[in-house]
Design a protein around this motif. Structure first.
Motif, PDB file in Angstrom:
ATOM      1  N   HIS A 164       0.835  -1.206   0.000  1.00 11.78           N
ATOM      2  CA  HIS A 164       0.000   0.000   0.000  1.00 11.78           C
ATOM      3  C   HIS A 164       0.869   1.254   0.000  1.00 11.78           C
ATOM      4  O   HIS A 164       0.652   2.181  -0.795  1.00 11.78           O
ATOM      5  CB  HIS A 164      -0.906   0.036   1.234  1.00 11.78           C
ATOM      6  N   ILE A 165       1.830   1.284   0.909  1.00 11.43           N
ATOM      7  CA  ILE A 165       2.653   2.479   1.049  1.00 11.43           C
ATOM      8  C   ILE A 165       3.448   2.751  -0.223  1.00 11.43           C
ATOM      9  O   ILE A 165       3.519   3.890  -0.704  1.00 11.43           O
ATOM     10  CB  ILE A 165       3.592   2.341   2.264  1.00 11.43           C
ATOM     11  N   ASP A 166       4.033   1.700  -0.796  1.00 10.88           N
ATOM     12  CA  ASP A 166       4.767   1.878  -2.049  1.00 10.88           C
ATOM     13  C   ASP A 166       3.845   2.408  -3.139  1.00 10.88           C
ATOM     14  O   ASP A 166       4.234   3.279  -3.937  1.00 10.88           O
ATOM     15  CB  ASP A 166       5.390   0.553  -2.493  1.00 10.88           C
ATOM     16  N   ALA A 167       2.618   1.897  -3.180  1.00 11.07           N
ATOM     17  CA  ALA A 167       1.666   2.334  -4.205  1.00 11.07           C
ATOM     18  C   ALA A 167       1.283   3.795  -4.015  1.00 11.07           C
ATOM     19  O   ALA A 167       1.178   4.553  -4.983  1.00 11.07           O
ATOM     20  CB  ALA A 167       0.419   1.453  -4.166  1.00 11.07           C
ATOM     21  N   PHE A 168       1.087   4.209  -2.759  1.00 12.20           N
ATOM     22  CA  PHE A 168       0.715   5.600  -2.486  1.00 12.20           C
ATOM     23  C   PHE A 168       1.779   6.572  -2.989  1.00 12.20           C
ATOM     24  O   PHE A 168       1.458   7.678  -3.426  1.00 12.20           O
ATOM     25  CB  PHE A 168       0.518   5.817  -0.984  1.00 12.20           C
ATOM     26  N   PHE A 169       3.035   6.154  -2.914  1.00 12.99           N
ATOM     27  CA  PHE A 169       4.130   7.049  -3.275  1.00 12.99           C
ATOM     28  C   PHE A 169       4.706   6.759  -4.660  1.00 12.99           C
ATOM     29  O   PHE A 169       5.799   7.221  -4.992  1.00 12.99           O
ATOM     30  CB  PHE A 169       5.235   6.981  -2.212  1.00 12.99           C
ATOM     31  N   THR A 170       3.943   6.037  -5.468  1.00 12.10           N
ATOM     32  CA  THR A 170       4.328   5.787  -6.855  1.00 12.10           C
ATOM     33  C   THR A 170       3.342   6.485  -7.769  1.00 12.10           C
ATOM     34  O   THR A 170       2.133   6.404  -7.554  1.00 12.10           O
ATOM     35  CB  THR A 170       4.338   4.270  -7.159  1.00 12.10           C
ATOM     36  N   ALA A 171       3.851   7.192  -8.766  1.00 14.66           N
ATOM     37  CA  ALA A 171       2.967   7.883  -9.721  1.00 14.66           C
ATOM     38  C   ALA A 171       2.002   6.881 -10.347  1.00 14.66           C
ATOM     39  O   ALA A 171       2.366   5.732 -10.612  1.00 14.66           O
ATOM     40  CB  ALA A 171       3.797   8.564 -10.801  1.00 14.66           C
ATOM     41  N   GLU A 172       0.774   7.338 -10.573  1.00 17.03           N
ATOM     42  CA  GLU A 172      -0.279   6.444 -11.045  1.00 17.03           C
ATOM     43  C   GLU A 172       0.116   5.689 -12.304  1.00 17.03           C
ATOM     44  O   GLU A 172      -0.140   4.491 -12.431  1.00 17.03           O
ATOM     45  CB  GLU A 172      -1.556   7.252 -11.290  1.00 17.03           C
ATOM     46  N   ASP A 173       0.763   6.360 -13.239  1.00 19.40           N
ATOM     47  CA  ASP A 173       1.109   5.708 -14.501  1.00 19.40           C
ATOM     48  C   ASP A 173       2.311   4.773 -14.383  1.00 19.40           C
ATOM     49  O   ASP A 173       2.633   4.048 -15.333  1.00 19.40           O
ATOM     50  CB  ASP A 173       1.367   6.755 -15.591  1.00 19.40           C
ATOM     51  N   LEU A 174       2.952   4.768 -13.219  1.00 28.09           N
ATOM     52  CA  LEU A 174       4.111   3.895 -13.015  1.00 28.09           C
ATOM     53  C   LEU A 174       3.809   2.722 -12.089  1.00 28.09           C
ATOM     54  O   LEU A 174       4.687   1.894 -11.832  1.00 28.09           O
ATOM     55  CB  LEU A 174       5.282   4.710 -12.449  1.00 28.09           C
ATOM     56  N   ARG A 175       2.590   2.641 -11.574  1.00 27.04           N
ATOM     57  CA  ARG A 175       2.260   1.563 -10.649  1.00 27.04           C
ATOM     58  C   ARG A 175       2.178   0.212 -11.346  1.00 27.04           C
ATOM     59  O   ARG A 175       1.705   0.111 -12.479  1.00 27.04           O
ATOM     60  CB  ARG A 175       0.921   1.855  -9.960  1.00 27.04           C
ATOM     61  N   SER A 176       2.595  -0.797 -10.614  1.00 32.61           N
ATOM     62  CA  SER A 176       2.456  -2.167 -11.097  1.00 32.61           C
ATOM     63  C   SER A 176       1.001  -2.587 -10.966  1.00 32.61           C
ATOM     64  O   SER A 176       0.223  -1.935 -10.254  1.00 32.61           O
ATOM     65  CB  SER A 176       3.336  -3.100 -10.267  1.00 32.61           C
ATOM     66  N   PRO A 177       0.593  -3.664 -11.603  1.00 34.06           N
ATOM     67  CA  PRO A 177      -0.786  -4.145 -11.427  1.00 34.06           C
ATOM     68  C   PRO A 177      -1.135  -4.388  -9.955  1.00 34.06           C
ATOM     69  O   PRO A 177      -2.243  -4.071  -9.518  1.00 34.06           O
ATOM     70  CB  PRO A 177      -0.802  -5.439 -12.237  1.00 34.06           C
ATOM     71  N   ALA A 178      -0.199  -4.938  -9.192  1.00 36.24           N
ATOM     72  CA  ALA A 178      -0.462  -5.190  -7.771  1.00 36.24           C
ATOM     73  C   ALA A 178      -0.638  -3.878  -7.019  1.00 36.24           C
ATOM     74  O   ALA A 178      -1.498  -3.765  -6.135  1.00 36.24           O
ATOM     75  CB  ALA A 178       0.678  -5.996  -7.160  1.00 36.24           C
ATOM     76  N   GLN A 179       0.143  -2.872  -7.360  1.00 31.73           N
ATOM     77  CA  GLN A 179       0.016  -1.569  -6.706  1.00 31.73           C
ATOM     78  C   GLN A 179      -1.303  -0.898  -7.077  1.00 31.73           C
ATOM     79  O   GLN A 179      -1.945  -0.278  -6.229  1.00 31.73           O
ATOM     80  CB  GLN A 179       1.194  -0.677  -7.081  1.00 31.73           C
ATOM     81  N   ARG A 180      -1.716  -1.024  -8.325  1.00 31.47           N
ATOM     82  CA  ARG A 180      -2.997  -0.444  -8.738  1.00 31.47           C
ATOM     83  C   ARG A 180      -4.141  -1.080  -7.961  1.00 31.47           C
ATOM     84  O   ARG A 180      -5.091  -0.398  -7.557  1.00 31.47           O
ATOM     85  CB  ARG A 180      -3.196  -0.605 -10.241  1.00 31.47           C
ATOM     86  N   ASP A 181      -4.045  -2.375  -7.744  1.00 33.14           N
ATOM     87  CA  ASP A 181      -5.075  -3.067  -6.979  1.00 33.14           C
ATOM     88  C   ASP A 181      -5.035  -2.635  -5.516  1.00 33.14           C
ATOM     89  O   ASP A 181      -6.084  -2.492  -4.871  1.00 33.14           O
ATOM     90  CB  ASP A 181      -4.875  -4.577  -7.094  1.00 33.14           C
ATOM     91  N   ALA A 182      -3.833  -2.384  -5.011  1.00 35.59           N
ATOM     92  CA  ALA A 182      -3.672  -2.050  -3.593  1.00 35.59           C
ATOM     93  C   ALA A 182      -4.291  -0.704  -3.232  1.00 35.59           C
ATOM     94  O   ALA A 182      -4.692  -0.504  -2.082  1.00 35.59           O
ATOM     95  CB  ALA A 182      -2.193  -2.056  -3.222  1.00 35.59           C
ATOM     96  N   VAL A 183      -4.348   0.219  -4.172  1.00 35.85           N
ATOM     97  CA  VAL A 183      -4.877   1.558  -3.856  1.00 35.85           C
ATOM     98  C   VAL A 183      -6.378   1.683  -4.078  1.00 35.85           C
ATOM     99  O   VAL A 183      -6.948   2.741  -3.791  1.00 35.85           O
ATOM    100  CB  VAL A 183      -4.150   2.667  -4.664  1.00 35.85           C
ATOM    101  N   THR A 184      -7.027   0.638  -4.558  1.00 34.88           N
ATOM    102  CA  THR A 184      -8.451   0.767  -4.888  1.00 34.88           C
ATOM    103  C   THR A 184      -9.298   1.077  -3.658  1.00 34.88           C
ATOM    104  O   THR A 184     -10.245   1.865  -3.732  1.00 34.88           O
ATOM    105  CB  THR A 184      -8.987  -0.495  -5.579  1.00 34.88           C
ATOM    106  N   TYR A 185      -8.978   0.463  -2.519  1.00 34.63           N
ATOM    107  CA  TYR A 185      -9.755   0.722  -1.299  1.00 34.63           C
ATOM    108  C   TYR A 185      -9.611   2.182  -0.896  1.00 34.63           C
ATOM    109  O   TYR A 185     -10.612   2.874  -0.648  1.00 34.63           O
ATOM    110  CB  TYR A 185      -9.285  -0.193  -0.169  1.00 34.63           C
ATOM    111  N   SER A 186      -8.382   2.643  -0.818  1.00 37.65           N
ATOM    112  CA  SER A 186      -8.118   4.031  -0.446  1.00 37.65           C
ATOM    113  C   SER A 186      -8.785   4.999  -1.414  1.00 37.65           C
ATOM    114  O   SER A 186      -9.451   5.954  -0.998  1.00 37.65           O
ATOM    115  CB  SER A 186      -6.604   4.272  -0.416  1.00 37.65           C
ATOM    116  N   ASP A 187      -8.619   4.770  -2.697  1.00 37.58           N
ATOM    117  CA  ASP A 187      -9.189   5.662  -3.705  1.00 37.58           C
ATOM    118  C   ASP A 187     -10.710   5.749  -3.585  1.00 37.58           C
ATOM    119  O   ASP A 187     -11.291   6.832  -3.711  1.00 37.58           O
ATOM    120  CB  ASP A 187      -8.816   5.186  -5.109  1.00 37.58           C
TER     121      ASP A 187
END
Length: 201
Positions: free
Chosen positions: A55-78
């Protein structure tokens, strides 16, 4: 008409004073603003994921640079940040457990604290600036002791934490309603006192 987000955090789905006080608060808001829409998040029924490295890595990664796992990880927060962004009024139920808030509510707040989205650093060495502005918040709490005044006030780590967090992300906390002293006067009397205190601004 208002859009209301109602956050419940008591692990007790029945017999909870904070839940009863929270629902009464919602009813009073609807009385004042007929036709309001209410979205409810019950953290006892819809558990929030605790933050992990992903989650933390995903929060601090630009949206267009996130991995599929990171994109999935931020869905709850978003999703819940979007709900906050569209809400006019937020009601947060935060019963006191061991002098602070339930861990599920703290975990939920962790998903809402997003730099550049819900707050931003100003660079002046002071507190960040909240970005969720023009929103009213009500805090509903319950406790066995009396923590609003007297000797125990310094040991209330629940209400001040919630108040500070909501203010930090830009909201105006307009009132706190308490069903307190349940171990002293009983739950029914504590709840009646809390119900009598409800005033919607």
């Amino acid at each position: 008409m208002k859009r209301i987000l109602h956050i419940l955090s008591s692990p007790r789905t029945t017999g909870s004073a904070s839940r009863k006080l929270g629902h009464a608060t919602i009813s009073k808001i609807i009385d004042k603003y007929p036709g309001s829409l209410v979205e409810e998040l019950d953290l006892a029924i819809q558990p929030v994921p605790h933050l992990e490295k992903l989650h933390i890595d995903a929060f601090f990664t630009a949206e267009d640079l996130r991995s599929p796992a990171q994109r999935d990880a931020v869905t709850y927060s978003d999703a819940w940040i979007a709900a906050l962004q569209t809400a006019d009024i937020i009601v947060v139920e935060a019963p006191m457990y061991n002098f602070t808030i339930p861990s599920t509510l703290k975990a939920f707040f962790d998903h809402l604290a997003r730099v550049g989205i819900t707050f931003r650093y100003t660079g002046n060495g002071l507190l960040p600036e909240g970005l969720l502005k023009n929103k009213q918040a009500y805090i509903v709490t319950s406790s066995g002791g009396i923590y609003s005044t007297g000797e125990l006030k310094q040991y209330d780590f629940a209400t001040p934490l919630v108040h500070f967090f909501l203010t930090l992300i830009g909201m105006e906390v307009v009132a706190v309603f308490r069903a307190e002293g349940q171990a002293i006067v009983g739950q029914e009397a504590a709840l009646e006192s809390g119900l009598a205190s409800i005033s919607i601004k």
